[in-house]
Design an enzyme around this catalytic site. Structure first.
Site, mmCIF file in Angstrom:
data_model
loop_
_atom_site.group_PDB
_atom_site.id
_atom_site.type_symbol
_atom_site.label_atom_id
_atom_site.label_comp_id
_atom_site.label_asym_id
_atom_site.label_seq_id
_atom_site.Cartn_x
_atom_site.Cartn_y
_atom_site.Cartn_z
ATOM 1 N N GLY A 79 -2.836 -24.935 -34.787
ATOM 2 C CA GLY A 79 -3.120 -26.191 -33.984
ATOM 3 C C GLY A 79 -4.295 -26.104 -33.280
ATOM 4 N N ARG A 94 -3.642 -24.941 -41.677
ATOM 5 C CA ARG A 94 -2.550 -24.275 -41.612
ATOM 6 C C ARG A 94 -2.326 -24.125 -43.289
ATOM 7 N NH1 ARG A 94 0.185 -27.352 -37.386
ATOM 8 N NH2 ARG A 94 0.019 -25.990 -35.609
ATOM 9 N N ASP A 106 -0.068 -17.568 -32.566
ATOM 10 C CA ASP A 106 0.495 -16.383 -32.987
ATOM 11 C C ASP A 106 0.674 -16.217 -34.215
ATOM 12 O OD1 ASP A 106 2.252 -18.210 -33.073
ATOM 13 O OD2 ASP A 106 4.076 -16.832 -32.463
ATOM 14 N N THR A 157 -4.465 -21.903 -28.222
ATOM 15 C CA THR A 157 -3.140 -22.792 -28.405
ATOM 16 C C THR A 157 -2.914 -23.546 -26.926
ATOM 17 O OG1 THR A 157 -0.788 -23.055 -28.678
ATOM 18 C CG2 THR A 157 -1.912 -20.835 -28.174
ATOM 19 N N ASP A 184 1.699 -19.719 -25.204
ATOM 20 C CA ASP A 184 3.055 -18.873 -25.728
ATOM 21 C C ASP A 184 2.461 -17.463 -26.314
ATOM 22 O OD1 ASP A 184 1.600 -19.813 -28.085
ATOM 23 O OD2 ASP A 184 3.675 -20.627 -28.891
ATOM 24 N N ARG A 242 6.097 -26.115 -28.454
ATOM 25 C CA ARG A 242 6.829 -25.554 -29.617
ATOM 26 C C ARG A 242 8.114 -25.031 -29.011
ATOM 27 N NH1 ARG A 242 4.336 -23.766 -35.183
ATOM 28 N NH2 ARG A 242 2.349 -24.636 -34.196
#
Ligand code: ADP
Ligand code: F6P
Length: 319
Positions: free
Chosen positions: A11, A72, A103, A125, A129, A171
């Site tokens: 993303g 992706r 990640d 991102t 995270d 997410r």
């Protein structure tokens, strides 16, 4: 090392361009040739690789999105695809790669490094995270976009005495919900890292209404459930009428904040230094204002901790 490359993957996030610019300019400053790979790992497999000059990254530091585009690719998870990617890089005498992404992108970069091609990762991102960095590139911009949007919703919520549920991205992580909820003084913040009792959520909302509150804002992380589902549950079980707003991809766009531009520039420059120092398989981050690096393997097995103090504070202030 004479030639390096950079790609953006997964993303997109505001500040990716500032990171690309830093890699290119720092690389050229150090006497390297720098190549841009378009469309992430998909473009790496299909040889969408172009040499970047100083001017190629001019006028982009303030732009959201990524000039290298992103993608992706399931295909890239296969060993053969990774060997093909390495061959494409070696054919152009490129000896190092900077991967900017989340990640998943780090997993790809770790695979290339294991197969002998040196990669460095930068945390791009909005989700915040990634372990090993206090902030990811794009988080601060997304946070400010959310805050700006909720401030607007609050105006109409107050006029109509309404309860709003605002679904935010992240997410599986609750950072965007937690920080934005604290920033707007939300009555309730629901994140996947913390369990909650629906009855307690409703009781708190009702107490606020009894005290004369003119609106209630519930910030809901997408990792908990959808705003639609949550609204339906409140209606069914407590006859509580709400309005919902799903902020969606607006959170991923826009001009990066000064914070994200500085973070991206510092991390991007460090990535180049690491490659020049002969280091590989490292994720660059910022902890306590210092630029740090950790092994991909360590980052990928850890879970990013929720800032406990911030969560506790949000609970204490939203009474
Ligand atoms: P993000 O980097 O934002 O977490 P994704 O999880 O979609 O986004 O990962 C981006 C890309 O990284 C994937 O589309 C895939 O090409 C690559 N990738 C993810 N996981 C792996 C893996 N285990 N091995 C190799 N490549 C991977
Ligand atoms: O990882 C960034 C992110 O925006 C998440 O917050 C969200 O769940 C996901 O990507 C959305 O992905 P897509 O743009 O593919 O719908």
């Amino acid at each position: 090392m004479k030639r390096i490359a950079v790609l953006t993957s997964g993303g997109d996030s505001p500040g990716m361009n500032a990171a690309v610019r830093a890699v290119v300019r720092k690389g050229i400053h150090e006497g390297l040739e720098v190549f841009g790979i378009y469309q992430g790992y998909a473009g790496l497999m299909s040889n969408q690789i172009k040499k970047l000059e100083l001017g190629s990254v001019g006028d982009i530091i303030h732009r959201g999105g990524t000039i290298l585009y992103t993608a992706r690719s399931e295909e890239f998870k296969k060993d053969e695809a990774q060997y093909q990617a390495i061959k494409n890089l070696r054919d152009l005498q490129i000896d190092g790669l900077v991967v900017i992404g989340g990640d998943g992108s780090y997993r790809g970069a770790a695979k290339l490094t294991e197969k002998g091609f040196p990669c460095i990762g930068l945390p791009g991102t909005i989700d915040n995270d990634i372990p090993g960095t206090d902030y990811t590139i794009g988080f601060d911009t997304a946070l400010n976009t959310i805050v700006d949007s909720i401030d607007k919703i609050r105006d109409t919520a107050t006029s109509h005495d309404r309860t709003f549920i605002i679904e935010v991205m992240g997410r599986h992580a609750g950072d965007l919900a937690l920080y934005s909820g604290l920033s707007v003084g939300a009555e309730t913040i629901l994140i996947p890292e913390r369990k909650f009792e629906l009855a307690e959520v409703v009781e708190k909302l009702n107490k606020g209404i009894e005290r004369g509150k003119k609106h209630s804002i519930i910030v809901l992380a997408e990792g908990v459930c959808s705003a639609n589902e949550f609204a339906a549950t409140l209606k069914e079980n407590y006859s509580l009428e709400t309005r919902i707003t799903v902020l969606g991809h607006i959170q991923r766009g826009g001009s990066p904040t000064g914070f994200d531009r500085v973070l991206a520039s510092r991390l991007g420059a460090r990535a180049v230094e690491l490659l020049l120092e002969g280091k590989a398989g490292k994720a660059v981050g910022m902890q306590k204002q210092q630029i740090v690096e950790h092994n991909f393997q360590d980052i990928l097995k850890e879970k990013d901790p929720l800032p406990e103090g911030v969560y506790t504070l949000s609970q204490q202030l939203s009474i």
